[in-house]
Design a protein around this motif. Structure first.
Motif, PDB file in Angstrom:
ATOM      1  N   ARG A 149       0.837  -1.210   0.000  1.00 41.89           N
ATOM      2  CA  ARG A 149       0.000   0.000   0.000  1.00 41.89           C
ATOM      3  C   ARG A 149       0.870   1.257   0.000  1.00 41.89           C
ATOM      4  NH1 ARG A 149      -3.392  -3.000   3.603  1.00 41.89           N
ATOM      5  NH2 ARG A 149      -2.363  -2.016   5.388  1.00 41.89           N
ATOM      6  N   ARG A 150       1.932   1.239   0.809  1.00 44.16           N
ATOM      7  CA  ARG A 150       2.846   2.382   0.821  1.00 44.16           C
ATOM      8  C   ARG A 150       3.486   2.584  -0.550  1.00 44.16           C
ATOM      9  NH1 ARG A 150       6.449   1.911   6.390  1.00 44.16           N
ATOM     10  NH2 ARG A 150       4.858   2.697   7.856  1.00 44.16           N
ATOM     11  N   ILE A 180       0.827   4.060  -2.920  1.00 48.97           N
ATOM     12  CA  ILE A 180       0.543   5.471  -2.624  1.00 48.97           C
ATOM     13  C   ILE A 180       1.729   6.347  -3.013  1.00 48.97           C
ATOM     14  CG2 ILE A 180       0.092   7.134  -0.781  1.00 48.97           C
ATOM     15  CD1 ILE A 180      -1.431   4.873   0.667  1.00 48.97           C
ATOM     16  N   SER A 181       2.940   5.871  -2.712  1.00 50.66           N
ATOM     17  CA  SER A 181       4.136   6.613  -3.093  1.00 50.66           C
ATOM     18  C   SER A 181       4.219   6.747  -4.611  1.00 50.66           C
ATOM     19  CB  SER A 181       5.384   5.904  -2.565  1.00 50.66           C
ATOM     20  OG  SER A 181       6.557   6.452  -3.124  1.00 50.66           O
ATOM     21  N   PHE A 204      -1.820   2.201  -9.657  1.00 52.69           N
ATOM     22  CA  PHE A 204      -1.916   3.481  -8.948  1.00 52.69           C
ATOM     23  C   PHE A 204      -0.799   4.442  -9.351  1.00 52.69           C
ATOM     24  CE2 PHE A 204      -4.655   0.817  -6.411  1.00 52.69           C
ATOM     25  CZ  PHE A 204      -5.698   1.672  -6.104  1.00 52.69           C
TER      26      PHE A 204
END
Length: 398
Positions: free
Chosen positions: A15-16, A19-20, A158
């Motif tokens: 997830r990090r 998002i990054s 993403f």
């Protein structure tokens, strides 16, 4: 540590990474869009006023020069990422990119320092290109390595979603700027979008510092299997894969034509610049939402069919877009732009973000992804200038 704890830690890391990747790509392509918009609409008058009618062409060409150094940036950041870690490379790229964009907003123009102004502009644009050579390849490589099997394209999407978000935000920022009175626009208004990039830079830099190295890279480092010169191994043993990625990623020409040349082409055919920027904004916002769905579809159905459908749809949509501009068909412009970029073009670039790095081994994944991708989109950087130089004749498209 229990299996549940391991899964929880793994989920947090991916997830990090996602998002990054989102915010890093948002910054990269926010920079891309605001420079593209400025070069198509403003920079000719600010930095090349003595060029007369060809000022816009020269300004758009400065947009393309960044693509010349992207392959060199790919080798540099790929070496750092494969040799010293994905996290270090990604922190350095985001810092260089953010500072360079912010400084453009502080540049004096031709009226103040003469020819030194366009020289400085081109130099900073080269720095932007150098940083961009490692940004999205590093983000996607890291996310692919963190993501579980069967969901790689979803999480990697993403990064692509962030790319479209950055373009949309750049367009949104430029819409009120383009509506300013000409005196305000040319004196201080054009600087605002570049100075606002500082906010995205701080967010992305903070997120990058929280990243963890991937397990596959950490294992490779602990076992002493890192390549001393990744580019040499890449060209010796994986050059066919580089060529494959190069050819596939040439689809990015569609993106630069739409986000750069279409602005100049539309305004040259009597379409208001604010309306064209609105089309770019809505099309890219559509892609922000579509990218994760396309990624999930790719995980379920496969990379190849989604990629092919997107390429064919992109070609048809771009023809329809230019025909709509030529005839002044405003609903057609919106429909072709939103469908072409928001759905069809989003398909190959979202799939490619996972498909390309999957084809390289860990030891050269960052370098392979970066070099193949940056060589592939090299032509994309000069496609808008080539179109402008061709005289903006609509018959060139069909």
């Amino acid at each position: 540590m229990t299996n549940t704890d391991v899964r929880s830690l793994s989920n947090m890391r991916v997830r990090r990474a996602a998002i990054s990747g989102f915010f890093g790509s948002a910054l990269e392509y926010y920079d891309f869009l605001i420079y593209a918009s400025a070069s198509a609409l403003i920079f000719g008058r600010l930095f090349f006023p003595e060029a007369g009618a060809t000022g816009t062409l020269i300004a758009i060409a400065t947009f393309g020069v960044a693509y010349v150094v992207r392959p060199f940036g790919a080798v540099l950041w790929g070496h750092i990422g494969d040799r010293y870690g994905r996290k270090l490379a990604l922190i350095l790229t985001i810092a260089l990119m953010g500072v360079a964009t912010f400084v453009i907003g502080l540049l004096p123009t031709f009226d103040t320092i003469g020819w030194a102004a366009p020289v400085l502009l081109v130099f900073i644009r080269l720095l932007q290109g150098l940083s961009a050579g490692g940004e999205s390849p590093g983000s996607t490589s890291l996310t692919v390595e963190h993501a579980p099997d069967g969901r790689r394209a979803f999480f990697t999407s993403f990064t692509m979603s962030g790319m479209q978000f950055g373009i949309a935000m750049g367009s949104l920022v430029f819409i009120p700027v383009a509506l300013l009175p000409e005196e305000a626009l040319l004196s201080w208004g054009w600087r605002i979008p570049f100075l606002l990039s500082g906010i995205l830079t701080l967010v992305a830099f903070f997120l990058r510092r929280k990243l963890d190295e991937t397990e596959s890279f950490s294992d490779m480092r602990s076992e002493g299997r890192r390549a001393k010169l990744p580019i040499a191994i890449l060209l010796h043993s994986h050059w066919r894969t580089v060529v494959r990625v190069l050819l596939l990623s040439s689809i990015n020409i569609v993106g630069t034509i739409f986000n750069v040349f279409v602005l100049a082409y539309g305004t040259g055919n009597g379409i208001a610049s604010a309306l064209m920027l609105t089309v770019v904004t809505l099309a890219n916002l559509t892609a922000v939402v579509a990218a994760p769905l396309i990624g999930a579809l790719s995980d379920w159905w496969g990379r190849r069919p989604v990629f092919i459908i997107g390429v064919v749809g992109s070609a048809v949509s771009m023809v329809a877009l230019f025909m709509s501009i030529d005839t002044g068909n405003i609903p057609g412009i919106f429909a072709a732009g939103i469908l072409g970029i928001g759905i069809f073009y989003c398909m190959p670039i979202t799939v490619g973000a996972t498909w390309y790095p999957e084809q390289f081994p860990t030891a050269v994944r960052y370098t392979g992804m970066a070099v193949g991708l940056m060589l592939g989109i090299l032509l994309a950087g000069f496609a808008p200038a080539a179109a402008q130089a061709a005289g903006a004749d609509s018959t060139m498209w069909w």
